[in-house]
Enzyme design. Structure first.
Site, mmCIF file in Angstrom:
data_model
loop_
_atom_site.group_PDB
_atom_site.id
_atom_site.type_symbol
_atom_site.label_atom_id
_atom_site.label_comp_id
_atom_site.label_asym_id
_atom_site.label_seq_id
_atom_site.Cartn_x
_atom_site.Cartn_y
_atom_site.Cartn_z
ATOM 1 N N CYS B 15 -43.124 -4.561 41.753
ATOM 2 C CA CYS B 15 -42.529 -5.140 40.544
ATOM 3 C C CYS B 15 -43.610 -5.757 39.665
ATOM 4 O O CYS B 15 -44.790 -5.725 39.979
ATOM 5 C CB CYS B 15 -41.402 -6.113 40.863
ATOM 6 N N ASP B 420 -39.643 5.800 3.399
ATOM 7 C CA ASP B 420 -40.310 6.607 2.397
ATOM 8 C C ASP B 420 -39.291 7.639 1.899
ATOM 9 O O ASP B 420 -38.287 7.888 2.557
ATOM 10 C CB ASP B 420 -41.515 7.278 3.064
ATOM 11 N N ASP B 594 -48.239 6.561 3.981
ATOM 12 C CA ASP B 594 -47.361 5.602 4.658
ATOM 13 C C ASP B 594 -48.050 4.942 5.848
ATOM 14 O O ASP B 594 -47.556 3.935 6.368
ATOM 15 C CB ASP B 594 -46.100 6.303 5.182
#
Lengths: 59, 694
Positions: B15, B420, B594
């Site tokens: 983990c 855009d 962009d």
């Protein structure tokens, strides 16, 4: 009740046989790909694998 | 400064706590530039100064704190992780037998079982439990022992202590001939913990498959053309830029390259998801992994292996979640300070019960064991990865590459969307406006012979073979044998020239027609706009185009705010100002202009067909230019965020409830193991609730 002295070991021995069978099935990779194996069982062709094919699959 | 970089595959990591331990340990070493781990794929990327460290010394350092590290070579298929099935099978078998025998003993204690029979049954239980402790639980105690030798503790330490203590106490009590044996508890503990581990490993293996699968597309044979005209066959990764290869019909293109043949048709569905075959003409690029339909195609190699587009996508997928999430960081901190508390809690429980409350040694020991087991913090550690790994995997399947788990979490937090126009919300190429069908067919006979984008647009949906005897005049147009011309206004002899893109046609009899092309919105754009409306996310249009065309587009599609004639700097400033004001904008764009805005945005989305710069700058890449994919990504991110929150709450409540119960002596070690596994499984199962978004 003395019979349990050998009946219990015998029953555990029988269970061990099943466990060994499970070990064998894991070692031969029968749990690697459950999905396609399930489908493969339905196909008409039933040709056993040769040793070479088994070896390649194992490696 | 020179630096070396290598990814290591980690073994023994379960983990986030383990990963953060390794990161901290390696990160503080001299000469280490970067140590960034990935708990989902169990890999760590290290960058270091070769003068001070080497791959070997670093791997030794990772081993020193109790984990195994192997150098990871991208492209090489790693043997899939063992699923621990034999260990689980043995533990299950022994547990069931021991529990059956234990029932006899429990009944016998209350009734008339003689000491001889009882001892016989205890010995059988011990014989069954010993292989479980020695073999099945090795996966817990081996990493714990390795770490302990170097004075460290891992998540496995409390579990290993619990197993060893319970087993040793049971053997001790058995030899003293009492009935305080807990072989059933210890085997059940191992069995249930192993169930959690098996599920966890199966889940992780699945998510790793996506990246490996993509890589395997590149593991093909290539036919390289030698200077003497012969061919040699070699592996794709042995090619180098500048080689010429021949790809036959049905074969995969081994590397990115430029087509040398006149024309080829390729299936790029594996890379772009586009099901229609794509026509490639001479000097156009062709990507690795595409299947050639009309071979043989001669290709000049430009990018090989990891540099090829598909290699980059595979790398993006493998890097998923490497960039650690904000939420995950919190879980890491939580886990790091946790282990000492767990062990302290166990010791405290023992001392209170044994020294203060006068419980027997055996009872106090069992309480301590229950505390150790029930607090194993895997639920907290799994809370984020269980959801984000599945979400990223699911989006991948839908054709959405999320470059990092972090990006997924940020996508769930956005408050407005900036997009855009040209190439993003509208198609990069304008579409043909209505025209006369007969003239259209006549013109298409010429257009079919040209590779010009507008000429190709003219042929869309028309099954027309090119006229024989066409001559193409580069930069001007195409001429048929009967004198018909297709091309620029000047080429056909027209004086007028409209400001929108157009193609002019002069038929054989001298009549002049103009094919006008208008800007078309992306298919399903209305779905995206409706979706954003429903979710309460404002959409802003940010375009470099003229005020007139942006205003018209915005009005037509009901977009309320828009900025026109924006330079790349304007776009960047708008995003930066928004971020500075605490907004969380999503930037959606495709062009090089962009890219700075994409980089600056809170989270950014681009297309696989967009410019490479935009793709690199964006956090999320859509393989198909379909606005619906963006809806899907946002909806999935919302769901994932909700489920991660639930998981974190659940694991916190779980610990608040169970630790006092264990300390109060109300939980047996067996019950603790069931609860602990159930909590891990609950967190994983909650992650599986993430639904496929339409």
């Amino acid at each position: 009740m003395n019979v349990i002295i050998y009946l219990i070991p015998i029953s555990i021995g029988l269970g061990l046989c099943g466990l060994l069978g499970f070990f064998w099935s894991v070692r031969t990779r029968q749990y690697e790909d459950l999905e396609s194996d399930a489908i493969r069982a339905l196909s008409a062709e039933d040709i056993p694998m040769n040793d070479e094919q088994r070896r390649i699959l194992r490696d | 400064m020179t630096s070396q970089s290598l990814t290591f595959v980690l073994d023994g990591v379960h983990c986030a706590g383990c990963i953060s331990k390794i990161e901290t340990h390696i990160g503080q070493l001299q000469g280490v530039i970067l140590a960034r781990g990935n708990a989902s794929v169990q890999r760590i990327r290290l960058v270091w100064d070769p003068d001070l460290q080497s791959a070997d010394t670093l791997a030794d350092q990772i081993r020193a704190i109790g984990y195994e590290a192997l150098p990871f070579h991208p492209g090489r298929t790693i043997k899939s992780e063992e699923l621990l099935l034999p260990q689980l099978g043995l533990a299950g078998f022994s547990m069931m037998n021991i529990v059956a025998i234990s029932f006899a003993v429990w009944a016998g204690v209350e009734t008339d079982m003689g000491p001889g029979s009882m001892q016989f049954l205890h010995w059988i239980s011990a014989a069954l439990a010993t292989p479980v402790v020695l073999y099945s639980s090795a996966v817990f105690y081996q990493p714990a022992a390795r770490a302990l030798r170097h004075g460290h503790m891992t998540m496995d330490t409390p579990i290993a202590i619990a197993i060893a203590v319970t087993y040793a106490a049971s053997i001790f009590e058995m030899l003293r001939n009492t009935h305080y044996v807990y072989f059933d508890a210890v085997t059940a503990l191992v069995f249930f913990l192993l169930i959690g581990r098996v599920i966890e490993r199966a889940l992780k293996r699945r998510s790793g498959d996506a990246a490996e699968n993509l890589r395997n597309l590149m593991q093909v044979d290539a036919h390289r053309e030698m200077p003497d005209g012969t061919f040699e066959t070699l592996r794709a990764d042995q090619l180098s830029a500048g080689d010429t290869v021949v790809v036959h019909t049905g074969e995969r293109v081994p590397a990115d390259g430029v087509l040398l043949s006149d024309h080829a048709q390729v299936d790029e569905s594996a890379i772009s998801g586009e099901t229609l075959p794509r026509d490639v003409i001479q000097t156009q690029t062709i990507t690795a992994g595409a299947i050639v339909f009309s071979g043989p195609a001669r290709v000049s190699v430009t990018h090989v292996g990891e540099d090829a587009q598909i290699g980059k996508i595979a790398q993006m997928i493998a890097d998923v979640a490497t960039h650690k999430g904000l939420v995950q960081k919190r879980a890491d901190q939580f886990a790091r300070s946790y282990i000492p508390l767990v062990i302290g809690g166990g010791v405290l429980g023992f001392i209170i019960w044994y020294a203060l409350l006068g419980a027997s040694f055996a009872d106090a020991l069992m309480i301590a064991v229950a505390v150790l087991v029930v607090t194993c913090p895997c639920a907290a550690g799994l809370a984020t990865p269980a959801v984000s790994a599945r979400a990223v995997n699911m989006l991948m399947g839908a054709g959405i590459v999320v470059k990092s788990g972090d990006a997924l979490e940020r996508l769930g937090d956005i408050d407005h969307v900036i997009a855009d126009k040209t190439g993003t919300l509208s198609t990069p190429l304008p579409r043909l406006s209505a025209c006369d069908a007969t003239v259209h067919r006549a013109a298409a006979r010429l257009a079919a012979g040209s590779a010009h984008p507008l000429a190709k647009m003219l042929c869309v949906d028309l099954d027309i073979a090119p006229d024989p005897g066409l001559t193409e005049i580069p930069g001007q147009g195409i001429e048929a044998s009967d004198g018909a011309r297709l091309g620029s206004a000047h080429f056909v002899g027209s004086e007028t020239s409209p400001d929108h893109p157009a193609l002019w046609f002069r038929s054989g009899d001298g009549e002049i027609h103009c094919f006008a092309f208008a800007e078309t919105p992306r298919e399903n754009l209305s779905v995206l706009i409706q979706f954003l409306n429903d979710k309460g996310l404002a959409l802003t249009l940010l375009s470099g185009d003229s005020h007139l065309s942006v205003a018209a587009f915005a009005q037509k599609h009901g977009i309320k705010t828009w900025h026109a004639a924006a330079s790349p700097q304007d776009k960047l400033t708008l995003l930066q100002d928004g971020i500075a004001m605490g907004q969380k904008p999503l930037m959606f764009g495709d062009g090089i202009n962009d890219a700075p805005a994409l980089q600056a945005a809170y989270v950014s989305v681009s297309f696989a067909s967009a410019t490479e710069v935009a793709q690199i700058a964006a956090d999320i890449v859509l393989t198909k230019p379909d606005p619906r994919l963006l809806c899907r990504a946002i909806a999935t991110a919302y769901d994932a965020k909700r489920l991660i929150g639930q998981n974190l709450w659940f694991s916190a409540i779980y610990n608040i409830v169970t630790v006092p119960l264990a300390l109060a002596g109300l939980l047996s070690p067996l019950l603790a193991a069931v609860l602990m596994s159930a909590s891990s499984i609950a967190v994983l199962a909650n992650g599986l609730r993430l639904k496929e978004q339409k």
